[in-house]
Scaffold this active site. Structure first.
Site, PDB file in Angstrom:
ATOM      1  N   ASP A 183       0.842  -1.205   0.000  1.00  0.00           N
ATOM      2  CA  ASP A 183       0.000   0.000   0.000  1.00  0.00           C
ATOM      3  C   ASP A 183       0.881   1.260   0.000  1.00  0.00           C
ATOM      4  OD1 ASP A 183      -2.311   1.516   0.084  1.00  0.00           O
ATOM      5  OD2 ASP A 183      -3.229   0.337   1.689  1.00  0.00           O
ATOM      6  N   ASP A 193     -10.687   2.781  -3.473  1.00  0.00           N
ATOM      7  CA  ASP A 193     -11.097   1.470  -2.952  1.00  0.00           C
ATOM      8  C   ASP A 193     -12.522   1.114  -3.363  1.00  0.00           C
ATOM      9  OD1 ASP A 193      -8.713   1.738  -1.646  1.00  0.00           O
ATOM     10  OD2 ASP A 193      -9.560   1.688   0.383  1.00  0.00           O
TER      11      ASP A 193
HETATM   12  C1  GLA Z   1      -6.056   1.351   1.477  1.00  0.00           C
HETATM   13  C2  GLA Z   1      -6.116   0.335   0.338  1.00  0.00           C
HETATM   14  C3  GLA Z   1      -7.176  -0.694   0.631  1.00  0.00           C
HETATM   15  C4  GLA Z   1      -6.874  -1.396   1.963  1.00  0.00           C
HETATM   16  C5  GLA Z   1      -6.746  -0.363   3.079  1.00  0.00           C
HETATM   17  C6  GLA Z   1      -6.229  -0.980   4.358  1.00  0.00           C
HETATM   18  O1  GLA Z   1      -7.218   2.110   1.559  1.00  0.00           O
HETATM   19  O2  GLA Z   1      -6.375   0.981  -0.888  1.00  0.00           O
HETATM   20  O3  GLA Z   1      -7.264  -1.655  -0.413  1.00  0.00           O
HETATM   21  O4  GLA Z   1      -5.692  -2.126   1.816  1.00  0.00           O
HETATM   22  O5  GLA Z   1      -5.848   0.682   2.713  1.00  0.00           O
HETATM   23  O6  GLA Z   1      -6.066  -0.047   5.371  1.00  0.00           O
END
Ligand code: GLA
Length: 427
Positions: free
Chosen positions: A170, A231
């Site tokens: 990430d 997301d």
């Molecule tokens: C970000 C990523 C997600 C997930 C969250 C976890 O938002 O884009 O896919 O991994 O972090 O905290």
């Protein structure tokens, strides 16, 4: 921790103070050549469905613990997921203890993962599956656990020693875009140096977009797949926004997908709460057209037979996993109907038609066969099979004919076109 929306996220990133805008660092022109992800990765990833639930007293069945991943691994084998192609059981954020150990290594939360990640990996491997894990290029993960900045080699080594097979890396809490780009590249090389085959799943372009257009040539050299957009949530609005983003940016991203490296529109949320049946069909069909990694985030212990059948649909998975490895694109949008298509091996094509009108009932749509597949898909003819929402042989079609269908609101009809070069071959 996860921010609520794309806008909030953008605000958050733009609010960071970046001292300098630096040119792309270069660790050498070495392409990512780890032999992995020749077709899009398939598996299960905890985030969308289970998020950062860490209270195992309150929520013993849904907290992020070794038990959750062991149960999912068991079900992946017993309920046909593995046979359908789903292979990676992936841990997302919130698996870590709040501190590194005295050697500077990451450690799993000892209460929730009493056997540690190595034992979990052994268990997952004993089922013939692979284990994925999560870390972050910056100082902290998005949920505030220890980040890998300054520890890339140690972390790559730790994951390899544990027997991890995929790393989702990430991009939260990174203090400059130089650190972001350098970190993503460095980790790719560090994983390679371990000698273990570890799929490298990046979010590099997502965190780069607010500053400038990502260098996808570079990203493909270092990552096996990469997130471009916000997301996924368990909602039609979210799925629709991902499709919109992808079609609006298709000239910039589609040609970079291919064996070894894929655009990642995020998890499949089929089998949860927020999508109607037609919307689930749309997600499955379009993720196949987009050559997307198929990482389900749902509860395999409680999933409807209908969602399971959709997720395990062999014909749709075959489109997603087609060895030609070319990503599809939106061909046209008219009157709230979108037509997408994807070239497949052996001169076949996949075509999806989505009805985005959220009022009224099923709508008829008619399209000339000659306009599909760059004019060659059905020249001089082809066999057409409807795959979704249900399988139906539609028979031989000539180049001069047209294809008529009916599409439910927010639903999709997915077809496979098999080229027939000479009419007498039709039998
Ligand atoms: C970000 C990523 C997600 C997930 C969250 C976890 O938002 O884009 O896919 O991994 O972090 O905290």
């Amino acid at each position: 921790m996860k921010l609520k929306s794309w806008d909030q996220w953008l605000g958050y990133v733009l609010g960071l103070h970046f001292p300098t805008l630096v040119l792309w660092g270069d660790f050498g022109a070495m392409a990512l050549d780890n032999g992995l992800a020749r077709t899009p990765t398939m598996g299960w990833l905890h985030w969308e469905r289970f998020m950062c639930s860490v209270d195992c007293q309150e929520e013993p069945d849904s907290c992020i613990s070794e038990q959750l991943f062991m149960q999912m691994a068991e079900l992946m084998v017993s309920d046909g997921w593995k046979d359908a192609g789903y292979e990676y059981v992936c841990i997302d954020d919130c698996w870590m203890a709040p501190q590194r150990n005295s050697l500077g290594q990451l450690q799993a939360d000892p209460q929730r993962f009493p056997g540690g990640i190595r034992r979990l990996a052994n268990y997952v491997h004993s089922k013939g599956l692979k284990l994925g894990i999560y870390a972050d290029v910056g100082n902290k993960t998005c949920a505030g656990y220890p980040g890998s900045f300054g520890y890339y080699d140690i972390d790559a080594q730790t994951f390899a020693e544990w027997g991890v097979d995929l790393l989702k890396f990430d991009g939260c809490h990174c203090d400059s875009i130089k650190h972001l780009a350098d970190g993503y590249k460095y980790m790719s090389l560090a994983l390679n140096r371990t000698g273990r085959s570890i799929v490298y799943s990046c979010e590099w372009p997502l965190y780069m977009w607010p500053f400038h257009k990502p260098n996808y040539t570079k990203i493909r050299q270092y990552c096996n797949h990469w997130r471009n957009f916000a997301d996924v949530y368990d909602s039609w609005e979210s799925v629709k926004s991902i499709l919109d983003w992808t079609s609006s940016n298709q000239e910039k991203i589609v040609n970079f997908a291919g064996p070894g490296g894929w655009n990642d529109p995020d998890m499949l949320v089929i089998g949860n709460f927020g999508l109607s049946w037609d919307q689930q069909v749309t997600q499955m069909a379009l993720w196949a057209i987009m050559a997307a990694p198929l990482l389900m985030s749902n509860d395999l212990r409680h999933i409807s037979p209908q969602a399971k059948t959709l997720l395990q649909d062999k014909d749709v998975i075959a489109i997603n996993q087609d060895p030609l490895g070319k990503q599809g694109y939106r061909l046209r949008k008219e009157n709230n109907i979108e037509v997408w298509e994807r070239p497949l091996s052996n001169l076949a094509w996949a075509v999806a038609m989505t009805n985005l009108q959220e009022i009224g009932g099923p709508r008829s749509y008619i399209i000339s066969i000659a306009s599909l597949g760059k004019g060659v898909a059905c020249n001089p003819g082809c066999f057409i099979t409807q795959l979704l929402p249900m399988k139906m042989e539609l028979g031989f079609h000539e180049w001069t004919s047209s294809l008529k269908t009916r599409i439910n609101p927010t639903g999709t009809v997915l077809f496979r076109l098999e080229a027939k070069r000479r009419l007498h071959q039709k039998a």
